[in-house]
Design an enzyme around this catalytic site. Sequence first.
Site, PDB file in Angstrom:
ATOM      1  N   SER A  10     -84.195  10.868 -36.255  1.00 33.41           N
ATOM      2  CA  SER A  10     -83.916  12.151 -35.610  1.00 33.41           C
ATOM      3  C   SER A  10     -82.740  12.778 -36.335  1.00 33.41           C
ATOM      4  O   SER A  10     -81.961  12.075 -37.010  1.00 33.41           O
ATOM      5  CB  SER A  10     -83.551  11.942 -34.136  1.00 33.41           C
ATOM      6  N   TYR A  60     -79.030   8.199 -26.842  1.00 32.41           N
ATOM      7  CA  TYR A  60     -80.107   8.513 -27.787  1.00 32.41           C
ATOM      8  C   TYR A  60     -79.578   8.581 -29.213  1.00 32.41           C
ATOM      9  O   TYR A  60     -80.152   7.995 -30.142  1.00 32.41           O
ATOM     10  CB  TYR A  60     -80.746   9.847 -27.396  1.00 32.41           C
TER      11      TYR A  60
END
Length: 257
Positions: free
Chosen positions: A139, A152
């Site tokens: 990501s 995250y």
Amino acid sequence: MSLRRLSILVSGGGSGIGRAATLAYLREGATVTVVERSAEHAAALRADAGSLPLTVVEGDATSPEVLASAVRTAGRIDQLTCCVGVFDHYASVRELPVADLVAAAEETWRTNVLGALVAVNAAWPALRDARGSVTLTLSESAFHPVGGGVLYGSSKWALRGVVQHLSVDLAPAVRVNGVAPGGTSGTRFSGLNALGGAESTVERRAGRSERIAAGTLLKTTAAPEDHAGAFVYLADPVAARVVTGVVINTDGGRAPC
């Protein structure tokens, strides 16, 4: 078709970026086995694949038993793509009760990091025999403090390290790389069970697409299909023959603050 005659295993390939990568692999001639927990997503993927050579194993793509079954189903594995992940919906360490923090951290890191390592462990003998490759889904949060909260983000930073270390661990038999997408529309990315957010998705945040576009150099919000080309390239044993330990950033470019 650049992936003709390749056999690819995708963990978490039933929705979002994993689904887009799966369909791109199929269009490029690969035979694909997908592990997908959601029966709804599995059925939709089968319908979209039509007559293309797709097999879906329904089950938890972080489970050693389910992954072992998927490896047996796939047989030969030339490429493993790991797309399983959960999102923390920007949960703050300052605000979470400590019991919720511990449960959410354990779920995030187990799913996003350990899940990928378990998949690699299960597929290793087949990957070694095929002199294949692994692609992990990171990501933009693995490079910048954006796109999620600390739980995250830290899991994706960990995966960035996994790419580097695993590329050494599996060399010279297997290439290991990653794709780091930026904010993406239409992902149906779900939240944490530990925080009661399993049914919530990032798409429900008002104005999300506009905020993503504003933060990119290209002033655009990616769709899942926009990342698929990077996955196809890294899976290609000819085009990416000497590429390992690399992360491709498909984030539209980070705009200066």
